[in-house]
Design a protein around this motif. Structure first.
Motif, PDB file in Angstrom:
ATOM      1  N   ALA A 102       0.848  -1.188   0.000  1.00 59.55           N
ATOM      2  CA  ALA A 102       0.000   0.000   0.000  1.00 59.55           C
ATOM      3  C   ALA A 102       0.887   1.243   0.000  1.00 59.55           C
ATOM      4  CB  ALA A 102      -0.907  -0.005   1.241  1.00 59.55           C
ATOM      5  N   PRO A 103       0.388   2.333  -0.613  1.00 55.49           N
ATOM      6  CA  PRO A 103      -0.874   2.430  -1.349  1.00 55.49           C
ATOM      7  C   PRO A 103      -0.711   1.901  -2.777  1.00 55.49           C
ATOM      8  CG  PRO A 103       0.220   4.554  -1.318  1.00 55.49           C
ATOM      9  CD  PRO A 103       1.085   3.627  -0.511  1.00 55.49           C
ATOM     10  N   LEU A 104      -1.572   0.972  -3.174  1.00 57.89           N
ATOM     11  CA  LEU A 104      -1.445   0.330  -4.478  1.00 57.89           C
ATOM     12  C   LEU A 104      -2.832  -0.024  -4.998  1.00 57.89           C
ATOM     13  CD1 LEU A 104       0.861  -0.611  -6.371  1.00 57.89           C
ATOM     14  CD2 LEU A 104       0.683  -2.856  -5.302  1.00 57.89           C
ATOM     15  N   SER A 105      -3.207   0.518  -6.136  1.00 63.02           N
ATOM     16  CA  SER A 105      -4.507   0.242  -6.733  1.00 63.02           C
ATOM     17  C   SER A 105      -4.518  -1.148  -7.356  1.00 63.02           C
ATOM     18  CB  SER A 105      -4.843   1.282  -7.810  1.00 63.02           C
ATOM     19  OG  SER A 105      -4.907   2.574  -7.261  1.00 63.02           O
ATOM     20  N   PRO A 106      -5.675  -1.799  -7.368  1.00 62.11           N
ATOM     21  CA  PRO A 106      -5.762  -3.141  -7.962  1.00 62.11           C
ATOM     22  C   PRO A 106      -5.349  -3.174  -9.429  1.00 62.11           C
ATOM     23  CG  PRO A 106      -7.723  -2.659  -6.667  1.00 62.11           C
ATOM     24  CD  PRO A 106      -6.950  -1.381  -6.748  1.00 62.11           C
ATOM     25  N   ASP A 107      -5.576  -2.073 -10.154  1.00 63.40           N
ATOM     26  CA  ASP A 107      -5.242  -2.046 -11.570  1.00 63.40           C
ATOM     27  C   ASP A 107      -3.855  -1.469 -11.855  1.00 63.40           C
ATOM     28  OD1 ASP A 107      -5.905   0.477 -10.761  1.00 63.40           O
ATOM     29  OD2 ASP A 107      -7.200   0.951 -12.463  1.00 63.40           O
ATOM     30  N   SER A 108      -3.071  -1.202 -10.793  1.00 66.28           N
ATOM     31  CA  SER A 108      -1.713  -0.695 -10.979  1.00 66.28           C
ATOM     32  C   SER A 108      -0.805  -1.795 -11.509  1.00 66.28           C
ATOM     33  CB  SER A 108      -1.147  -0.181  -9.655  1.00 66.28           C
ATOM     34  OG  SER A 108      -1.886   0.898  -9.166  1.00 66.28           O
ATOM     35  N   PRO A 109       0.214  -1.449 -12.290  1.00 65.62           N
ATOM     36  CA  PRO A 109       1.200  -2.463 -12.694  1.00 65.62           C
ATOM     37  C   PRO A 109       1.999  -2.940 -11.484  1.00 65.62           C
ATOM     38  CG  PRO A 109       1.931  -0.258 -13.319  1.00 65.62           C
ATOM     39  CD  PRO A 109       0.528  -0.111 -12.818  1.00 65.62           C
ATOM     40  N   HIS A 110       2.486  -4.161 -11.546  1.00 64.78           N
ATOM     41  CA  HIS A 110       3.264  -4.735 -10.450  1.00 64.78           C
ATOM     42  C   HIS A 110       4.609  -5.224 -10.986  1.00 64.78           C
ATOM     43  CE1 HIS A 110      -0.772  -5.861  -8.263  1.00 64.78           C
ATOM     44  NE2 HIS A 110      -0.570  -4.555  -8.363  1.00 64.78           N
ATOM     45  N   PRO A 111       5.495  -4.314 -11.359  1.00 66.93           N
ATOM     46  CA  PRO A 111       6.797  -4.735 -11.891  1.00 66.93           C
ATOM     47  C   PRO A 111       7.659  -5.365 -10.796  1.00 66.93           C
ATOM     48  CG  PRO A 111       6.794  -2.375 -11.489  1.00 66.93           C
ATOM     49  CD  PRO A 111       5.393  -2.847 -11.247  1.00 66.93           C
ATOM     50  N   MET A 112       8.535  -6.273 -11.201  1.00 68.76           N
ATOM     51  CA  MET A 112       9.511  -6.803 -10.256  1.00 68.76           C
ATOM     52  C   MET A 112      10.352  -5.653  -9.728  1.00 68.76           C
ATOM     53  SD  MET A 112       9.899 -10.039  -9.418  1.00 68.76           S
ATOM     54  CE  MET A 112       9.565 -11.746  -9.894  1.00 68.76           C
ATOM     55  N   PRO A 113      10.703  -5.647  -8.420  1.00 67.80           N
ATOM     56  CA  PRO A 113      10.442  -6.692  -7.434  1.00 67.80           C
ATOM     57  C   PRO A 113       9.112  -6.546  -6.688  1.00 67.80           C
ATOM     58  CG  PRO A 113      11.860  -5.047  -6.467  1.00 67.80           C
ATOM     59  CD  PRO A 113      11.606  -4.603  -7.889  1.00 67.80           C
ATOM     60  N   LEU A 114       8.275  -5.557  -7.077  1.00 65.11           N
ATOM     61  CA  LEU A 114       7.011  -5.376  -6.379  1.00 65.11           C
ATOM     62  C   LEU A 114       6.154  -6.631  -6.441  1.00 65.11           C
ATOM     63  CD1 LEU A 114       5.022  -3.572  -4.864  1.00 65.11           C
ATOM     64  CD2 LEU A 114       4.294  -2.619  -7.074  1.00 65.11           C
ATOM     65  N   SER A 115       6.207  -7.339  -7.556  1.00 62.04           N
ATOM     66  CA  SER A 115       5.382  -8.539  -7.708  1.00 62.04           C
ATOM     67  C   SER A 115       5.804  -9.658  -6.762  1.00 62.04           C
ATOM     68  CB  SER A 115       5.409  -9.033  -9.157  1.00 62.04           C
ATOM     69  OG  SER A 115       6.728  -9.320  -9.569  1.00 62.04           O
ATOM     70  N   LEU A 116       6.993  -9.539  -6.157  1.00 61.86           N
ATOM     71  CA  LEU A 116       7.365 -10.507  -5.126  1.00 61.86           C
ATOM     72  C   LEU A 116       6.427 -10.406  -3.922  1.00 61.86           C
ATOM     73  CD1 LEU A 116      11.271 -10.140  -5.124  1.00 61.86           C
ATOM     74  CD2 LEU A 116       9.920 -11.961  -6.193  1.00 61.86           C
ATOM     75  N   LEU A 117       5.853  -9.212  -3.723  1.00 62.85           N
ATOM     76  CA  LEU A 117       4.888  -9.015  -2.637  1.00 62.85           C
ATOM     77  C   LEU A 117       3.461  -9.297  -3.077  1.00 62.85           C
ATOM     78  CD1 LEU A 117       5.887  -5.662  -0.875  1.00 62.85           C
ATOM     79  CD2 LEU A 117       6.518  -7.988  -0.234  1.00 62.85           C
ATOM     80  N   THR A 118       3.124  -8.844  -4.293  1.00 60.84           N
ATOM     81  CA  THR A 118       1.723  -8.866  -4.713  1.00 60.84           C
ATOM     82  C   THR A 118       1.279 -10.217  -5.244  1.00 60.84           C
ATOM     83  OG1 THR A 118       2.338  -8.026  -6.907  1.00 60.84           O
ATOM     84  CG2 THR A 118       1.751  -6.401  -5.221  1.00 60.84           C
ATOM     85  N   GLY A 119       2.220 -11.137  -5.504  1.00 67.25           N
ATOM     86  CA  GLY A 119       1.866 -12.459  -5.997  1.00 67.25           C
ATOM     87  C   GLY A 119       1.779 -12.491  -7.505  1.00 67.25           C
ATOM     88  N   ASP A 120       1.717 -13.712  -8.057  1.00 70.51           N
ATOM     89  CA  ASP A 120       1.651 -13.840  -9.511  1.00 70.51           C
ATOM     90  C   ASP A 120       0.205 -13.733  -9.987  1.00 70.51           C
ATOM     91  OD1 ASP A 120       0.372 -16.443  -9.418  1.00 70.51           O
ATOM     92  OD2 ASP A 120       2.332 -17.300  -8.950  1.00 70.51           O
ATOM     93  N   GLU A 121       0.034 -13.771 -11.300  1.00 71.05           N
ATOM     94  CA  GLU A 121      -1.297 -13.562 -11.868  1.00 71.05           C
ATOM     95  C   GLU A 121      -2.260 -14.679 -11.506  1.00 71.05           C
ATOM     96  OE1 GLU A 121      -1.323 -13.755 -16.133  1.00 71.05           O
ATOM     97  OE2 GLU A 121       0.380 -15.123 -16.200  1.00 71.05           O
ATOM     98  N   HIS A 122      -1.741 -15.836 -11.154  1.00 67.30           N
ATOM     99  CA  HIS A 122      -2.607 -16.960 -10.803  1.00 67.30           C
ATOM    100  C   HIS A 122      -3.017 -16.928  -9.332  1.00 67.30           C
ATOM    101  CE1 HIS A 122      -1.596 -18.496 -14.721  1.00 67.30           C
ATOM    102  NE2 HIS A 122      -0.309 -18.534 -14.418  1.00 67.30           N
ATOM    103  N   ALA A 123      -2.215 -16.286  -8.504  1.00 58.23           N
ATOM    104  CA  ALA A 123      -2.519 -16.221  -7.065  1.00 58.23           C
ATOM    105  C   ALA A 123      -2.167 -14.842  -6.525  1.00 58.23           C
ATOM    106  CB  ALA A 123      -1.758 -17.310  -6.315  1.00 58.23           C
ATOM    107  N   PRO A 124      -2.859 -13.806  -7.006  1.00 55.92           N
ATOM    108  CA  PRO A 124      -2.535 -12.452  -6.540  1.00 55.92           C
ATOM    109  C   PRO A 124      -2.965 -12.238  -5.097  1.00 55.92           C
ATOM    110  CG  PRO A 124      -4.514 -12.428  -7.887  1.00 55.92           C
ATOM    111  CD  PRO A 124      -3.971 -13.831  -7.945  1.00 55.92           C
ATOM    112  N   HIS A 125      -2.176 -11.441  -4.383  1.00 57.68           N
ATOM    113  CA  HIS A 125      -2.539 -11.051  -3.030  1.00 57.68           C
ATOM    114  C   HIS A 125      -3.345  -9.748  -3.085  1.00 57.68           C
ATOM    115  CE1 HIS A 125       0.049 -14.221  -1.873  1.00 57.68           C
ATOM    116  NE2 HIS A 125       1.192 -13.571  -2.052  1.00 57.68           N
TER     117      HIS A 125
END
Length: 491
Positions: A102-125
């Protein structure tokens, strides 16, 4: 309360040896806990309690504070937090390396390394558009550990910029300042940066200073995964100090290290430089007790030098635990091309010198942080083993520092540097975060081949007065709280 009622504790830890987190010499005493606080330390043989733990022959210490974690999502989807509570960790600092949920909108991009927190497309947090919403979620579904959360500069960039490969303009900086101010008001203890990583590497020092202006005067901290921890480490340290001076805020250097063989031994230069800065401004640092790091799998050839082991790969999950060099050879491609084919992925980098690790660990002011990632079945063993490794291997077996110093580095020192009032030391009136361990047997068991293994020697862990870990088993308690910095709100 009657005198008779005041003699009754919720819990008495009886017969142990107290190491109180201040570096004072250990002493034998009982510890009485009432209403989630330490009510008395001393001879409590004449008192009774609803529960008594016999700690004879054991060390009774403050619960450990993990100064550097990426547990932002884990505390919500894995609230028992066995990987931490089994080590004696009772508090985690989240939002490091410039990335936060946070603060992070659901439709925001999740570039690495942020995606290490937000999860992959199959199991997003879950993500949270407001920092206050994130903290409310943590409060509404407590984990087994306390949480002190920071906001990430990279996350702020993602929320406000249409392109991350450039410097932010004045409107974007103003928008980031607004988001940071909201986060601080909600309870964030500071901001972190990760200018080492692609989504923030284009941000010059001037942008960082401007974005972080809301920190000034709040007591909040500036924490950084520096721009360079290899050939440019000296320049990055000086940049870090300059940011701290410009903002007049406490600075924390994350996981201090020297990467790549050409830089081995440079801790003999960086540590005196840090010491000199400490004389002029508020500077702190942490490290983890391993000679390998772990983060996103890079596709930059300069960052793939040396041995690289795949921790996770969404494209090829079956290759977790394999060395990148072996995979590239099997595929008949370069290491860079193999890295591209494995994306999105994380990796373990064997890129440091053990002598530097020991020198940094032994530096008087170094805190202990795990920097673990709760990803996949082959994470870096630091996720499960950091704190017992310091106590067992480096303090007891190697003799790097006394046990009192080891405990201080992971409790009282960390609470002081992050402004966590009432935590980190065993003192009357403080919150009852306590770990009981056997100094003779405590040992990390997590390895690179079998990383998700609990340590030996941690007998009991108490969080806010609730027995949470007992002789190798989680007790079901989830008494963790959201902690805020003392100058922002009351802890």
């Amino acid at each position: 309360m009657s005198n008779q009622e005041s003699d009754i504790f919720d819990l008495i830890i009886r017969g142990g040896t107290v190491i109180d987190g201040t570096r004072r010499p250990r002493f034998d005493a009982d510890v009485g806990i009432r209403h989630g606080r330490i009510a008395e330390i001393g001879d409590l043989r004449a008192h009774t309690a609803a529960k008594i733990i016999d700690a004879t022959g054991r060390i009774v210490a403050p619960g450990f504070i993990d100064s550097h974690t990426h547990d932002d999502a884990a505390i919500l989807f894995d609230p028992q937090m066995i990987c931490k509570i089994s080590q004696g960790v009772t508090t985690v600092i989240t939002g490091n390396c410039g990335i936060s949920l946070a603060p992070l909108s659901p439709d925001s991009p999740h570039p690495m390394p942020l995606s290490l927190l937000t999860g992959d497309e199959h199991a997003p947090h879950a993500t949270f558009s407001r920092f206050a919403d994130y903290l409310d979620a943590v409060r509404g579904s407590p984990s087994s550990v306390n949480v002190a959360a920071m906001v990430g500069h990279t996350t702020l960039r993602v929320m406000t910029m249409d392109s991350l490969d450039r410097e932010a303009n004045s409107d974007e900086i103003q928008a980031m300042q607004g988001l940071l101010s909201e986060a601080l008001e909600a309870g964030a203890i500071g901001v972190s940066t990760g200018t080492y990583y692609p989504p923030a590497s284009a941000a010059p020092m001037e942008e960082v200073i401007s974005v972080c202006r809301p920190l000034t005067g709040t007591g909040a901290v500036y924490v950084t995964h520096m721009r360079n921890e290899a050939d440019g480490c000296i320049d990055s340290l000086n940049e870090t100090f300059e940011i701290g001076r410009a903002l007049d805020v406490p600075v924390v250097i994350s996981h201090h290290k020297l990467q790549r063989e050409v830089n081995f031994g440079k801790s003999t230069l960086t540590l005196p430089l840090i010491r000199a800065a400490m004389r002029c401004q508020c500077v702190a640092l942490d490290c983890y007790p391993y000679d390998a790091s772990s983060t996103m799998l890079h596709t930059d050839e300069t960052k793939l030098q040396g041995r690289v082991r795949i921790a996770t790969s969404e494209a090829h999950p079956e290759l977790a635990g394999r060395d990148l060099g072996e995979i590239a050879e099997e595929w008949g491609v370069s290491r860079v091309e193999a890295s591209r084919r494995l994306q999105p992925a994380s990796a373990i980098y064997f890129s440091m010198d053990e002598n530097d690790v020991r020198r940094i660990l032994a530096f008087e002011e170094t805190m202990i942080g795990s920097d673990g990632l709760s990803l996949g079945e082959k994470p870096h063993p630091r996720l499960w083993g950091t704190f017992p490794r310091v106590l067992g291997h480096y303090s007891r077996d190697v003799g790097l520092f006394p046990l009192e110093t080891a405990v201080w580095k992971m409790s009282g020192l960390t609470a002081r540097n992050f402004g966590l009032t009432g935590r980190g030391t065993l003192e009357t009136g403080n919150h009852a975060d306590v770990v009981i361990f056997d100094a003779a047997t405590i040992k990390d068991r997590a390895t690179y081949d079998t990383p998700a293994v609990a340590a030996d020697g941690v007998e009991a862990v108490i969080v806010n007065g609730e027995l949470t870990w007992w002789r190798g088993e989680h007790c079901g308690a989830r008494a963790g709280e959201v902690l805020v910095r003392s100058r922002l709100n009351q802890a």
